[in-house]
Design a protein around this motif. Structure first.
Motif, PDB file in Angstrom:
ATOM      1  N   LYS A 241       0.724  -1.103   0.198  1.00 30.45           N
ATOM      2  CA  LYS A 241      -0.131  -0.056   0.082  1.00 30.45           C
ATOM      3  C   LYS A 241       0.785   1.117  -0.347  1.00 30.45           C
ATOM      4  CE  LYS A 241      -4.035  -2.116   2.573  1.00 30.45           C
ATOM      5  NZ  LYS A 241      -4.830  -1.833   3.959  1.00 30.45           N
ATOM      6  N   GLY A 242       0.401   2.387  -0.655  1.00 32.89           N
ATOM      7  CA  GLY A 242       1.015   3.505  -0.411  1.00 32.89           C
ATOM      8  C   GLY A 242       0.395   4.823  -1.303  1.00 32.89           C
ATOM      9  N   SER A 243       0.905   5.723  -1.001  1.00 28.61           N
ATOM     10  CA  SER A 243       0.533   6.890  -1.710  1.00 28.61           C
ATOM     11  C   SER A 243       1.342   7.685  -2.549  1.00 28.61           C
ATOM     12  CB  SER A 243       0.304   8.171  -0.623  1.00 28.61           C
ATOM     13  OG  SER A 243      -0.783   7.663   0.636  1.00 28.61           O
ATOM     14  N   LEU A 244       0.693   8.220  -3.840  1.00 28.11           N
ATOM     15  CA  LEU A 244       1.677   8.485  -4.736  1.00 28.11           C
ATOM     16  C   LEU A 244       1.556  10.180  -4.905  1.00 28.11           C
ATOM     17  CD1 LEU A 244       1.244   6.006  -7.755  1.00 28.11           C
ATOM     18  CD2 LEU A 244       3.026   6.298  -6.112  1.00 28.11           C
TER      19      LEU A 244
END
Length: 244
Positions: A241-244
């Motif tokens: 999971k992550g944010s860009l």
């Protein structure tokens, strides 16, 4: 066997690819079974040789089939998919991939650890380990050469338990109450040679994957494992999971 529709917006070669993949993954076409010839597929589904060849080339490139000169195309041995985001269990992953899992124990005994293992497992001077060496099979084919070191202070007497028909982590949970674990794994490519190549029934120098695993129970190291895995039989996946 296949369902090809020229009214479908999807290109014909992609339809053929997906149809053959579905047949392989569902076991309709078995491992090492011969596919219909290019001519047979062309005639039966009214496809051009170019379309059929594009589909077969894609399937070969992605490991679904292999070709034998003068004999045709055959289904490869299906790979085992393992999600390494969680604690992996070979027995369960093999069954999910349609294989019959089996383990052959080469050695299983209580012993004094050498300096390397002591350091890896943060063991005290008089601590002992149970060393398990086994070969993991899928459909009678050797797939993994594995050496496991268990902290004997946490699993006293485990060396007397028959592991041939039981899953190791089930024993840890049921017999020793070890249900919450955490750890880390290191992966790196290797050439499989010598004893490991012999037991895995492959030629010296074949490519594989070496995995080192440390497993903790509480603040103690429960397990240190070195696995040598055939590179042609496994696909590893992870979740993120992550944010860009």
């Amino acid at each position: 066997m296949f369902e090809i529709s020229k009214e479908n917006n999807e290109p014909l070669y992609q339809q053929l690819i997906q149809n053959i993949k579905n047949c392989i993954e569902k076991g309709i076409i078995k491992e090492n079974e011969k596919l219909p010839s290019e001519n047979e597929i062309c005639k039966k589904y009214n496809l051009s040789r170019t379309v059929v060849r594009m589909a077969l080339n894609h399937l070969e490139k992605n490991g679904y089939i292999y070709r034998v000169q003068g004999k045709g195309s055959f289904v490869t041995t299906l790979k085992i998919y393992q999600n390494r985001s969680y604690i992996s269990k070979f027995y369960d992953d093999a069954k999910t991939s349609g294989k019959i899992p089996l383990s052959k124990i080469l050695s299983f005994k209580l012993k004094e650890p050498n300096r390397y293992i002591k350091d890896k497992m943060n063991l005290l001077k008089n601590d002992k380990v149970v060393k398990l060496v086994w070969i993991r099979y899928g459909n009678s084919e050797p797939l993994i050469y594995e050496t496991i070191y268990l902290n004997h202070s946490l699993v006293k007497g485990i060396e007397k338990i028959d592991l041939t028909s039981k899953k190791l982590y089930d024993i840890l949970a049921k017999e020793y109450g070890i249900k919450k674990i955490y750890g880390k794994e290191l992966f790196y490519p290797c050439k499989i040679e010598g004893t490991e190549a012999k037991y895995l029934a492959i030629n010296d120098g074949c490519l594989g994957m070496k995995i080192e695993r440390l497993v903790y129970s509480g603040n103690k190291i429960l397990e240190y494992t070195e696995s040598v895995v055939r590179g042609d039989r496994f696909v590893y996946t992870t979740n993120f999971k992550g944010s860009l």
